[in-house]
Design an enzyme around this catalytic site. Structure first.
Site, PDB file in Angstrom:
ATOM      1  N   ASP A  11      48.695  84.864 -22.323  1.00  8.37           N
ATOM      2  CA  ASP A  11      49.225  83.877 -23.184  1.00  8.37           C
ATOM      3  C   ASP A  11      48.310  83.033 -22.070  1.00  8.37           C
ATOM      4  OD1 ASP A  11      50.244  81.162 -23.877  1.00  8.37           O
ATOM      5  OD2 ASP A  11      52.317  82.085 -24.066  1.00  8.37           O
ATOM      6  N   PHE A  27      57.286  81.206 -21.077  1.00  5.17           N
ATOM      7  CA  PHE A  27      58.060  80.520 -22.456  1.00  5.17           C
ATOM      8  C   PHE A  27      56.605  80.388 -23.616  1.00  5.17           C
ATOM      9  CE2 PHE A  27      57.081  76.804 -25.535  1.00  5.17           C
ATOM     10  CZ  PHE A  27      58.611  76.992 -26.587  1.00  5.17           C
ATOM     11  N   LYS A  50      47.071  75.251 -27.586  1.00  5.16           N
ATOM     12  CA  LYS A  50      46.629  73.277 -26.555  1.00  5.16           C
ATOM     13  C   LYS A  50      45.414  72.809 -26.554  1.00  5.16           C
ATOM     14  CE  LYS A  50      51.297  73.958 -24.970  1.00  5.16           C
ATOM     15  NZ  LYS A  50      51.955  72.709 -25.204  1.00  5.16           N
TER      16      LYS A  50
HETATM   17  C1  LIG Z   1      52.600  79.314 -22.923  1.00  7.50           C
HETATM   18  C2  LIG Z   1      52.735  78.288 -23.738  1.00  7.50           C
HETATM   19  N1  LIG Z   1      52.465  79.480 -24.757  1.00  7.50           N
HETATM   20  C3  LIG Z   1      53.053  78.957 -25.936  1.00  7.50           C
HETATM   21  C4  LIG Z   1      53.932  77.644 -26.726  1.00  7.50           C
HETATM   22  C5  LIG Z   1      54.061  77.483 -27.773  1.00  7.50           C
HETATM   23  O1  LIG Z   1      52.619  76.476 -28.102  1.00  7.50           O
HETATM   24  P1  LIG Z   1      53.198  75.541 -29.357  1.00  7.50           P
HETATM   25  O2  LIG Z   1      54.375  74.291 -28.997  1.00  7.50           O
HETATM   26  O3  LIG Z   1      51.726  75.162 -30.133  1.00  7.50           O
HETATM   27  O4  LIG Z   1      54.028  76.616 -30.267  1.00  7.50           O
HETATM   28  C6  LIG Z   1      53.669  76.584 -25.583  1.00  7.50           C
HETATM   29  C7  LIG Z   1      54.102  75.467 -25.412  1.00  7.50           C
HETATM   30  O5  LIG Z   1      54.294  74.795 -24.355  1.00  7.50           O
HETATM   31  C8  LIG Z   1      53.003  77.691 -24.154  1.00  7.50           C
HETATM   32  O6  LIG Z   1      53.329  76.647 -22.848  1.00  7.50           O
END
Ligand SMILES: Cc1ncc(COP(=O)(O)O)c(C=O)c1O
Length: 417
Positions: free
Chosen positions: A239, A154, A268
């Site tokens: 990520d 994700f 986050k």
């Molecule tokens: C690993 C990872 N990358 C990207 C995102 C996306 O982040 P945002 O919701 O702040 O755009 C998330 C959100 O849960 C995530 O867990």
């Protein structure tokens, strides 16, 4: 018990927004893209939240691994208030002091060289994807744009980030997906090797898959990706949106595997609840994003930067990463014991630090378990199809961890046929 609205009674709309009106208004006025709980949260302190009816919740969601300092941490509240009164936003036509300090602090903590700021995890990944592709473009390899990403990954909801996301349902109905992304199974180094080629610009990977179901990588997987990238001249793009900023017990989740990325996405926990995202890069990539190639109006504004600097300071002062190790261990052991106690309902526990999951057996209604936990005053999230995810604030106490485990035990006992 009803609580007074947070805004002043002098507000002309205050009478429209009495607490008992809020739920129907929220249901009628907000776009229906979320499956929201049927209560309205109003205030928080530490790991506790209260709704407009005065009900108390133990918050093991923490805004989905965001509120690292818990709610209303006095340091963060004071810093945001002070900074709001001093300077909130200036745009990226100008340097601002808080942002320069934050970039320096993040680079020193992560071993990276430069930072780009934005407002969310998706945006940080979008920037990382654009950077990877443009890096090879500027080196005279315009056709080198393919990216390897993983099933169940994700990376966010923008069109670029959903193209990387490994769950097809997130892309369905949004037109042709961005070309040039190959998905392979997470943890399968042979599959990555087979997918590798001279047209691959980057591998995108989460050091622990979060939304996919709290899945740590098999031993040797991340180092294997690093070696493959080195051998092929591709970029390793980490990520760390969910795993970064101490969540797993180290500043970056990838530290557990001793792996360094060429680029890292953060968001986050970085702002402790204040929206901010960041892309950290190695110096040699800096030439890829020349003026005008990428940007963000709000990115790196003084207010968000000050919030993030405060989070970083409190992380060290309150030894929250060390705490994430010991308290994460306590949480993991408690969940593992529950899994043993309820073998018909649970498959097992997995996770790192304060990113933990309790995976339920096939056929158990995960959402029903989540709903019962809420009814007992414990807020959790679901990751993947069958995993209950525990991401408490890093300031969580041992007593609160024990309380969360006890409530989960009660819920599982109720679920018994
Ligand atoms: C690993 C990872 N990358 C990207 C995102 C996306 O982040 P945002 O919701 O702040 O755009 C998330 C959100 O849960 C995530 O867990």
């Amino acid at each position: 018990m009803t609580l007074a609205p947070a805004y002043g009674a002098e507000s002309p709309i205050a009478e429209l927004l009495e607490p008992e009106d809020l739920l129907p208004i929220a249901e009628r006025r907000l776009v229906g893209n979320y499956r929201q709980a049927s209560f309205v949260l109003e205030r928080g302190k530490g790991c506790e939240l209260w709704d407009t009816e005065g009900r108390r919740y133990l918050d093991f969601c923490a805004g989905v691994a965001v509120c690292s300092l818990g709610h209303a941490h006095p340091r963060l509240v004071a810093a945001i208030a002070e900074q709001a009164a001093r300077l909130m936003h200036v745009s990226n036509y100008f340097y601002n002091a808080e942002n320069a300090r934050l970039a320096d602090e993040l680079c020193k903590k992560s071993g990276m060289d430069r930072a780009f700021f934005c407002n969310s995890g998706a945006e940080a990944n979008e920037a990382m994807l654009k950077l990877a592709r443009r890096f090879f473009f500027t080196r005279g390899e315009p056709d080198r744009y393919r990216v390897i990403a993983f099933d169940n990954a994700f990376h966010g909801r923008t069109l670029g980030a959903v193209a990387l996301t490994g769950t097809p349902k997130y892309r369905e109905g949004f037109g042709p997906p961005l070309a040039g992304v190959t998905h392979v199974p997470y943890g399968d180094l042979d599959a990555v090797k087979a997918a590798m080629g001279p047209d691959v610009a980057a591998i995108f990977v989460e050091p622990v898959q979060g939304e996919g179901g709290v899945i740590p990588p098999p031993k040797g997987f991340l180092p294997g990706l690093r070696s493959l990238c080195d051998a092929h001249g591709a970029l390793l793009c980490l990520d760390e949106v969910q795993t970064g900023i101490g969540r797993t017990g180290t500043f970056l989740g990838s530290e557990h595997d001793g792996v360094e990325g060429d680029a890292i996405a953060l968001a986050k926990g970085l702002g402790g609840g204040f929206p901010i995202g960041a892309l950290l890069i190695k110096e040699r990539l800096n030439s890829a994003l020349t003026p005008g190639t990428h940007g963000s109006t709000f990115g790196g504004n003084p207010l968000a930067s000050r919030a993030a600097r405060t989070v970083l300071a409190v992380l060290d002062e309150e030894k929250l990463m060390e705490g994430a190790v010991t308290k994460g261990q306590r949480l993991a052991e408690g969940l593992a014991a529950l899994a043993k106690e309820h073998p018909a309902l649970c498959v097992g526990q997995r996770g790192r630090g304060l990113l933990q999951g309790l995976t339920l057996a096939q056929g158990v209604d995960t959402r029903a378990v989540l709903g019962r936990a809420r009814a007992h005053g414990l807020l959790l999230t679901v990751a993947g199809a069958t995993t209950l995810r525990y991401t408490p604030p890093l300031v969580v106490s041992e007593a609160e961890i024990d309380e969360a485990i006890a409530i989960t035990g009660r819920v599982l006992a109720e679920m018994k046929p």
